[in-house]
Design an enzyme around this catalytic site. Structure first.
Site, PDB file in Angstrom:
ATOM      1  N   LYS A  85      -9.614  10.679  -0.500  1.00  0.00           N
ATOM      2  CA  LYS A  85     -10.214   9.359  -0.324  1.00  0.00           C
ATOM      3  C   LYS A  85      -9.435   8.373  -1.179  1.00  0.00           C
ATOM      4  O   LYS A  85      -9.271   8.592  -2.386  1.00  0.00           O
ATOM      5  CB  LYS A  85     -11.674   9.404  -0.771  1.00  0.00           C
ATOM      6  CG  LYS A  85     -12.324   8.043  -1.002  1.00  0.00           C
ATOM      7  CD  LYS A  85     -12.565   7.309   0.289  1.00  0.00           C
ATOM      8  CE  LYS A  85     -13.105   5.896   0.029  1.00  0.00           C
ATOM      9  NZ  LYS A  85     -13.126   5.085   1.263  1.00  0.00           N
TER      10      LYS A  85
ATOM     11  N   ASP B  76       0.999  14.421 -28.350  1.00  0.00           N
ATOM     12  CA  ASP B  76       2.299  13.990 -28.851  1.00  0.00           C
ATOM     13  C   ASP B  76       2.632  12.547 -28.459  1.00  0.00           C
ATOM     14  O   ASP B  76       3.516  11.927 -29.040  1.00  0.00           O
ATOM     15  CB  ASP B  76       3.386  14.944 -28.356  1.00  0.00           C
ATOM     16  CG  ASP B  76       3.183  16.365 -28.882  1.00  0.00           C
ATOM     17  OD1 ASP B  76       2.704  16.503 -30.019  1.00  0.00           O
ATOM     18  OD2 ASP B  76       3.482  17.330 -28.143  1.00  0.00           O
TER      19      ASP B  76
ATOM     20  N   TYR C 181     -10.563  -2.656  -0.299  1.00  0.00           N
ATOM     21  CA  TYR C 181     -11.957  -3.084  -0.391  1.00  0.00           C
ATOM     22  C   TYR C 181     -12.605  -2.562  -1.673  1.00  0.00           C
ATOM     23  O   TYR C 181     -13.343  -3.287  -2.337  1.00  0.00           O
ATOM     24  CB  TYR C 181     -12.745  -2.607   0.834  1.00  0.00           C
ATOM     25  CG  TYR C 181     -14.099  -3.276   0.946  1.00  0.00           C
ATOM     26  CD1 TYR C 181     -14.198  -4.598   1.366  1.00  0.00           C
ATOM     27  CD2 TYR C 181     -15.272  -2.609   0.605  1.00  0.00           C
ATOM     28  CE1 TYR C 181     -15.423  -5.241   1.450  1.00  0.00           C
ATOM     29  CE2 TYR C 181     -16.511  -3.242   0.687  1.00  0.00           C
ATOM     30  CZ  TYR C 181     -16.581  -4.558   1.111  1.00  0.00           C
ATOM     31  OH  TYR C 181     -17.798  -5.183   1.186  1.00  0.00           O
TER      32      TYR C 181
ATOM     33  N   HIS D  65      -6.441  22.809 -19.539  1.00  0.00           N
ATOM     34  CA  HIS D  65      -6.638  22.065 -20.781  1.00  0.00           C
ATOM     35  C   HIS D  65      -7.454  20.807 -20.536  1.00  0.00           C
ATOM     36  O   HIS D  65      -7.603  20.366 -19.402  1.00  0.00           O
ATOM     37  CB  HIS D  65      -5.291  21.680 -21.398  1.00  0.00           C
ATOM     38  CG  HIS D  65      -4.557  20.611 -20.638  1.00  0.00           C
ATOM     39  ND1 HIS D  65      -3.934  20.836 -19.421  1.00  0.00           N
ATOM     40  CD2 HIS D  65      -4.361  19.292 -20.902  1.00  0.00           C
ATOM     41  CE1 HIS D  65      -3.375  19.721 -18.991  1.00  0.00           C
ATOM     42  NE2 HIS D  65      -3.619  18.765 -19.857  1.00  0.00           N
TER      43      HIS D  65
HETATM   44  O1  LIG Z   1      -7.120   1.032   6.156  1.00  0.00           O
HETATM   45  P1  LIG Z   1      -8.055   2.158   6.459  1.00  0.00           P
HETATM   46  O2  LIG Z   1      -7.338   3.308   7.077  1.00  0.00           O
HETATM   47  O3  LIG Z   1      -9.267   1.740   7.230  1.00  0.00           O
HETATM   48  O4  LIG Z   1      -8.630   2.716   5.070  1.00  0.00           O
HETATM   49  C1  LIG Z   1      -8.104   2.400   3.822  1.00  0.00           C
HETATM   50  O5  LIG Z   1      -8.691   1.196   3.339  1.00  0.00           O
HETATM   51  C2  LIG Z   1     -10.098   1.220   3.146  1.00  0.00           C
HETATM   52  C3  LIG Z   1     -10.525  -0.110   2.581  1.00  0.00           C
HETATM   53  O6  LIG Z   1      -9.801  -0.451   1.425  1.00  0.00           O
HETATM   54  C4  LIG Z   1     -10.500   2.371   2.211  1.00  0.00           C
HETATM   55  O7  LIG Z   1     -11.897   2.470   2.181  1.00  0.00           O
HETATM   56  C5  LIG Z   1      -9.922   3.692   2.699  1.00  0.00           C
HETATM   57  O8  LIG Z   1     -10.198   4.717   1.770  1.00  0.00           O
HETATM   58  C6  LIG Z   1      -8.409   3.552   2.888  1.00  0.00           C
HETATM   59  O9  LIG Z   1      -7.856   4.749   3.361  1.00  0.00           O
END
Ligand SMILES: O=P(O)(O)O[C@H]1O[C@H](CO)[C@@H](O)[C@H](O)[C@H]1O
Ligand SMILES: O=P(O)(O)O[C@H]1O[C@H](CO)[C@@H](O)[C@H](O)[C@H]1O
Lengths: 351, 351
Positions: free
Chosen positions: A314, A78, A319, A166
């Site tokens: 995750k 829709d 990064y 679905h």
């Molecule tokens: O800042 P953290 O807790 O190390 O981790 C965070 O940033 C990282 C880098 O962008 C990512 O890989 C993780 O998944 C995210 O939770």
């Protein structure tokens, strides 16, 4: 043993389907998590909800009434992202401001009349009906459209706004980025090695066994060597198959079996209805139907977001967005965990 | 007028930095949202929390004690995804099972001793200190490492597990996927057109104005023509600059100004501390320091997840993961909305 030691440490792995690399940092699972936790999935969806626009007999946002369906049910989205009649923005543009016409259709397909089931809990013959419908859609929409993307967003965590089982089908007059990349990679591999990339890959994985989650005589589900999501899997036939509509009756039965097995493992991992996005990639259609697509092999990708538990996912941020995908456990660890889970669904198990 | 009409309908736009396309479906903002809503960001972070490992004087997970810092503060990530000494998995592998050595360092940098501020609310001279530190890090880590990724994950929605204002720096012996792609695209453009891609782009946008959010004499922040996230922006200098450490004192002051302006607009959009991932891309370092990098232009990407309100984000799932990025409002609509927001931060405004 040597190789296992090496893989306990961070390293890069190559994804031959996307020509990219993933950073594997196995040691990182040890870090504590004080970040956002998700709501666990709703476990008590009513079988029928008079306000749910996907249930049989209910009225949708645009006033249309669903049939009183008792198997699969297909209708036009829709609020489609693609419509068949968009105007052409025209060519002859500055190289930094290029646009192109996009035309297509978006459909929604209910798997079952009940809101409280998922593919893992449906009867095998009900899953076969879903597969038959997928094949029909590729066949029908594929006569007009260059790419027909079948995908399922499952769970609120994956942006899915409706608990009723679905999937969606978006067909387009263009080859989207991801299949375009996959097409390029598979073609280059075929030209160099004389065999389809994924056919060779399936053979290798069936021998190595360490990344296999479930297998049947016709099908294989593995955590790919280059997986980015923690429990990502790749589902593929052992025989060379271009598109889902090329599957034999027997292969469709086998697919229903392995899908039920894989999705049961997923649900059993954290004992919740496991969220994911999944979708099918097969050889392009439309004008490509008359071309040589021997480099293609049909496959499905499953991308589930959870990492540690039903509520800790995750995050692909920072990064990952700016530099490169990174994972916190090895694909072999993920495969082993899934492989060792019970085959019976936690909801139907006797205690 | 004609072109505006055309862009009311779905179309594709080309991203010359990634050689990909985005599907723009402007009409889709009308659809109702019954899906997951996010928790709005915590608005009452205490200035100092004795249990927060990022606050001055506190003890971290590994037993180290933070200095009693009063400006920026840098330390090694206690759970690094990259370490300097990982073993080499070796070469001579099957083309479908390729791995490579990954070495690097991960650092965390606090912006300010207080947990209850953000870059938008910090004093200009405090932001300049952050920029100086970024420049120092590129300079220092860049002598050893090929790529130094500075990035900030802001907000729980972006996987950030700590409300204290901080960023991360991951340096590696390899060029990650995203900068590798950007390097390839900028190089090809330079070879064909004789001018850096982003320099030409900035000039065009400064003239066209319709996607400009804020500008100063030295800097420009735009919603790029090819933006995928609803309120994504691209921040770039008007002069040809390869890396952040090449910025003059004046340009660093100007950068502090425009960052504060842009981030204030972001916070004002939904009157919350706006979540995002951001990061800097400049010419590669390490062995690339002695090569010609004239095709590169320094820039920052801001990727904010929110779409409709403080609690409804855009999900990049299903079609986006399997096929192609898709957006629900045009970049011009997003830019106009941001541009028209007040310049004063909602938290410091008098009512
Ligand atoms: O800042 P953290 O807790 O190390 O981790 C965070 O940033 C990282 C880098 O962008 C990512 O890989 C993780 O998944 C995210 O939770
Ligand atoms: O299923 P919906 O509500 O149409 O929408 C969902 O799937 C789409 C396709 O993957 C995404 O573009 C949306 O961001 C997501 O919310």
């Amino acid at each position: 043993a040597l190789i296992e030691n090496v893989f306990d440490h961070q390293h890069l792995r190559y994804n031959p389907l996307r020509d990219t690399w993933v950073l594997v940092s196995a040691h990182r699972m040890k870090r504590p998590w004080a970040g956002q936790v998700e709501k666990p999935p709703e476990e008590h969806t009513p079988r029928y909800d008079p306000r749910n626009p996907l249930c049989p007999g209910n009225t949708r946002a645009n006033g249309e009434v669903n049939s009183d369906y008792d198997s699969t049910f297909l209708f036009e989205n829709d609020f489609p992202a693609l419509q068949p009649d968009a105007p052409d923005p025209g060519s002859d543009q500055h190289p930094l401001f290029q646009s192109k016409v996009a035309r297509g259709v978006c459909k929604v397909m209910c798997f079952h009349p009940w809101s409280d089931v998922t593919l893992s809990l449906m009867k095998k013959q009900e899953v076969v009906k879903v597969i038959d419908k997928w094949a029909e859609l590729i066949e029908e929409l594929g006569t007009t459209y260059l790419w027909v993307q079948i995908f399922e967003n499952k769970g609120a965590m994956m942006g899915c706004s409706n608990p009723h089982p679905h999937c969606q089908v978006w067909a387009s007059n263009f080859l989207p980025n991801e299949p375009a990349l996959s097409d390029r990679c598979q073609r280059a591999y075929y030209q160099k090695h004389g065999e389809p990339l994924l056919l060779q890959y399936a053979k290798q994985e069936a021998e190595k066994k360490e990344r296999v989650v479930v297998e049947t005589s016709d099908w294989l589900a593995v955590v790919p060597y280059w997986a980015t999501w923690p429990y990502q899997t790749l589902l593929l036939p052992r025989r060379h198959v271009l598109r889902i509509n090329d599957l034999t009756t027997e292969e469709r039965e086998g697919l229903a079996d392995i899908m039920k097995q894989l999705l049961t493992k997923y649900d059993n991992l954290f004992e919740i209805s496991f969220p994911y996005s999944m979708g099918w990639h097969g050889a392009p259609t439309g004008p490509h139907l008359n071309k040589d697509n021997s480099h293609w092999q049909l496959h499905a990708h499953y991308y589930p977001p959870l990492l540690r538990s039903a509520t800790v996912k995750k995050f692909m941020v920072g990064y990952e967005m700016l530099a490169q995908d990174q994972r916190d456990l090895t694909p072999e660890q993920a495969a082993e965990k899934l492989r060792n889970l019970p085959e019976e669904h936690y909801k139907t198990r006797e205690n």
